[in-house]
Design an enzyme around this catalytic site. Structure first.
Site, PDB file in Angstrom:
ATOM      1  N   ASP A  51       0.864  -1.174   0.000  1.00 15.77           N
ATOM      2  CA  ASP A  51       0.000   0.000   0.000  1.00 15.77           C
ATOM      3  C   ASP A  51       0.910   1.237   0.000  1.00 15.77           C
ATOM      4  O   ASP A  51       2.131   1.141   0.080  1.00 15.77           O
ATOM      5  CB  ASP A  51      -0.979  -0.028   1.190  1.00 15.77           C
ATOM      6  CG  ASP A  51      -2.208   0.838   0.909  1.00 15.77           C
ATOM      7  OD1 ASP A  51      -2.167   1.669  -0.024  1.00 15.77           O
ATOM      8  OD2 ASP A  51      -3.219   0.700   1.625  1.00 15.77           O
TER       9      ASP A  51
HETATM   10  C1  BGC Z   1      -5.097   3.172   0.149  1.00 21.66           C
HETATM   11  C2  BGC Z   1      -5.246   2.161  -0.960  1.00 21.66           C
HETATM   12  C3  BGC Z   1      -5.174   2.857  -2.295  1.00 21.66           C
HETATM   13  C4  BGC Z   1      -3.839   3.578  -2.367  1.00 21.66           C
HETATM   14  C5  BGC Z   1      -3.607   4.262  -3.698  1.00 21.66           C
HETATM   15  C6  BGC Z   1      -3.883   4.052  -0.037  1.00 21.66           C
HETATM   16  O1  BGC Z   1      -3.857   5.117   0.858  1.00 21.66           O
HETATM   17  O2  BGC Z   1      -5.037   2.506   1.388  1.00 21.66           O
HETATM   18  O3  BGC Z   1      -6.448   1.464  -0.805  1.00 21.66           O
HETATM   19  O4  BGC Z   1      -5.342   1.953  -3.327  1.00 21.66           O
HETATM   20  O5  BGC Z   1      -3.791   4.551  -1.339  1.00 21.66           O
HETATM   21  O6  BGC Z   1      -4.353   5.389  -3.842  1.00 21.66           O
END
Ligand code: BGC
Length: 718
Positions: A244
């Site tokens: 993530d």
């Molecule tokens: C989130 C993810 C997301 C990623 C990209 C993160 O802060 O937890 O679910 O896909 O950002 O935007």
């Protein structure tokens, strides 16, 4: 998993190029040109349209090996056309409709050169304080697995890679606070939280994303037991794993790595193939390989998985994606309207809905009545806002401007300024019926948008009380990214429709329902009575001192002497306000005559049940019959009920239909006391009914099969 093309490509790559494939970067404008041209980036995030084409062209036409980029975007519940938030989509209990919505979203995203979406989020969510419950499919592992699969199939049918996230336990954040520690016992992890992920892996999802949180002391982006041993080895998953956002370097804040170098080492050791946003792989992997702290074999495995995903997407042949044809605005808006309709759950109805012909004027009140953008909910980056339909626009189109008296009542949903309430009360007095639009604006749910108080925000309850005091029928529509505390809302309203955040066609879909289209949605989460009950979910354990099923509802704030030492509260009912699976229609149904084909089965058999459903009301409507099972005696404690199947039937007034269910006994498997995943012989109870709190019931017995006397599972799947 790997083709000859990919192997030979790998053999031509320098170590720096291989590490580049493992890096995902968010560009700012065109600031990554040099890196992409040098072949030092495998993926970009958050570039769409012309910038995305630009970068893809650079990668394919100007880098040494011409390897295409993965272009990722959070396409969570729509791209230009916005569908209901995933929690609302789950309420449809209609995987086919969810699949279609995902396919359309993929077409729209693909036309902007996106080839990878970070969806579906299949985190089991039992805590409505958590802002990301909006993005989830709720509390049930089966519903979550089926909805997840529907989205995966929909995206991937249009050559957009899906991503099962967040692996794992992110929804169990303590206190409902985003990113917080998840306390999940191992058996619960495997039987509840991991189930949708295993299903997604089996459904062929092209990627997984590791979670921000820790489970049992290990942050999920540095947990080899989960990503390498379980996902990649035990489950045989051949797709790729992305971290993530910054979750590799956040292992420093978690306190398991001293610096970014250790974080990179730990990420690769755990089997995280690509680092999102932070740059520890880029900065350190070359040095770590040189000193032997990271094995080049692990780098090769990661790169092969990334290249494999690019190959599966067809990017080597068509780096900009296949030719895509948008089905046209009419088609997409109809689809959004239908799914929005299917996601609405009728919570109460005092013979008020549908609104009949005698209604001449409607007072449309509330800070969310003319809020087209708020209807979309969280995680919306690319919406075409010209498509937004508020309830005001929907009602005016239906009734004409003069018959709709619109008063916001409050300047915005969170406002404490009551100056406009009086005006709203006057409007209520002058109309035949009040439609009151309350709830959360789009900014109250989503990532890092958690709430400790789940009442209606601002002075909305006062607005409802004042309007209800007029004595006119009040239809309250609740828009929210989560379950709210609705006991008083239900008590004061003549009818309550839970609409979540329904998307672009919100106002049209709601108008359809108000004027006759029967609501069909069901709660994908239990509705709590108060925050003190959280977490509250239907598939809990029995405990040694369960309350009697009909234990009295104790009025809030009245300390009573409990009638015995049971697992209850002194000051609150122990049951949810409304159970999982609940939802009314404009008619009524009877479910009778539950019959099992046989009451003795082996693990190799299918459990076959049938029941007769009759429409006992005066309107056509559809009933969603849910099948729940309880394993009465196990080697470990088992949930009081588990959803195993559901079926919908549409019936005219007076009409009956026989519904048949067939579920493999192998679906009753769980992780037993000896750690194996199996169906244990013994007695089971089954219910078929309209929600998780009722139903016709029967019992059956699973006996050891002659070929498998130990009861060890062979056929068990998820
Ligand atoms: C989130 C993810 C997301 C990623 C990209 C993160 O802060 O937890 O679910 O896909 O950002 O935007």
């Amino acid at each position: 998993m790997t083709s000859e093309r990919i192997r030979s490509l790998l053999s031509e790559m320098t170590l720096a190029e291989k590490i580049g494939q493992m890096c995902q970067v968010q560009p700012h404008g065109r600031d990554q040109d040099d890196q992409v041209r040098a072949g030092l980036i495998g993926s970009l995030i958050n570039v769409v349209g012309p910038d995305a084409y630009h970068y893809q062209a650079l990668a394919v036409e100007h880098s040494r090996l011409g390897i295409p980029l993965l272009l990722g975007r959070d396409v969570i519940h729509g791209f230009n056309t916005i569908f209901p938030i995933p929690l609302g989509q789950a309420a449809s209990f209609d995987p086919a409709a969810v699949r279609e919505a995902a396919a359309l979203s993929a077409i729209e995203a693909g036309m902007a050169c996106v080839n990878w979406t970070f969806s579906p989020m299949i985190d089991i969510s039992r805590d409505p304080r958590w802002g990301r419950i909006a993005e989830s499919f709720g509390e049930d592992p089966l519903l979550t697995a089926l909805m997840g699969q529907a989205m995966i199939d929909g995206y991937q049918s249009q050559s957009i890679a899906a991503c099962a996230k967040h692996f794992v336990g992110y929804g169990a954040a303590e206190g409902g606070r985003d990113y917080s520690t998840a306390m999940i016992p191992s058996r619960e992890l495997h039987d509840i939280y991991l189930r949708p992920f295993k299903h997604a892996a089996q459904a062929g999802v092209m990627s997984f994303m590791t979670a921000f949180n820790e489970v049992d002391g290990l942050p999920c982006s540095g947990n080899p037991a989960l990503t390498r041993d379980l996902l990649k080895t035990a489950w045989g998953y051949d797709g790729m794993v992305v971290s993530d956002w910054n979750s590799i370097t956040e292992m420093i804040a978690h306190g398991v790595c001293a610096n970014t170098e250790e974080a990179a080492e730990r990420g690769v050791a755990a089997g995280v193939d690509m680092e999102m946003a932070s740059r520890s792989y880029f900065d350190h992997l070359e040095g770590l390989v040189a000193t032997g702290r990271v094995k080049e074999a692990d780098i090769n495995d990661a790169v092969l998985r990334i290249l494999h995903m690019k190959e599966r997407l067809g990017l080597f042949e068509r780096p900009y994606g296949p030719e895509r044809q948008h089905p046209g605005r009419n088609h997409s808006m109809t689809q959004a309207r239908n799914l929005a309709r299917k996601s609405c759950v009728l919570l109460s109805n005092n013979d008020t809905l549908p609104l009949g012909g005698g209604i001449h004027s409607v007072a449309l009140i509330g800070p969310l009545a003319d809020a087209g953008k708020d209807m979309l909910g969280c995680w919306v980056f690319d919406a075409d806002h010209t498509l937004n339909h508020s309830v005001l626009s929907g009602l005016r189109t239906k009734l004409g401007d003069r018959r709709v008296i619109y008063r916001p009542g409050l300047p915005d949903p969170r406002s404490m300024d009551g100056a406009m309430i009086e005006d709203a009360v006057m409007a209520a007095n002058s109309a035949d019926v009040v439609v009151l639009c309350l709830g959360e604006d789009e900014g109250l749910s989503g990532e890092a948008h958690c709430r400790a108080h789940l009442e209606l925000p601002g002075r909305q309850m006062e607005l409802l009380q004042r309007v209800a005091a007029c004595g006119k029928p009040v239809v309250t529509i609740v828009f929210a990214g989560r379950p709210l505390l609705l006991a008083e809302v239900i008590e004061k309203s003549s009818a309550v429709l839970m609409a979540w955040h329904p998307g672009s066609m919100a106002g049209v879909a709601i108008t359809d329902i108000l004027f006759g289209e029967p609501p069909t949605g069901r709660l994908p989460v239990s509705l709590p009575r108060s925050t003190g009950q959280i977490p509250i979910y239907y598939n809990h354990k029995n405990t040694g001192r369960p309350p009697a099923p009909d234990a009295p509802s104790i009025p809030s704030g009245t300390p009573l002497d409990p009638s015995g030492f049971f697992s209850t509260y002194l000051d609150e009912d122990h049951r949810p306000l409304l159970p999982f699976g609940y939802g009314l229609s404009y008619t009524s149904f009877a479910c009778e005559g539950l019959r099992l084909t046989t009451e003795t089965l082996t693990e190799a058999d299918d459990l076959e049940a049938e029941i007769t459903v009759t429409n006992t009301g005066s309107r056509t409507g559809s009933e969603l019959v849910q099948l729940y099972v309880r394993d009465l005696v196990g080697s470990v404690t088992r949930p009081v009920r588990e959803l195993k199947a559901f079926k919908r039937v549409l019936l005219a007034p007076g009409e009956s239909a026989k519904l048949s269910f067939s579920i493999p006994v192998a679906d009753l498997a769980f992780h037993a006391a000896d750690g194996t995943f199996k169906v244990e012989p013994g007695r089971f109870q089954i219910w078929l009914g309209p929600d998780a709190s009722k139903g016709e019931t029967a019992w059956f017995e699973v006996v050891p099969s002659p070929t498998n006397p130990s009861g060890k599972s062979g056929k068990a799947k998820v």
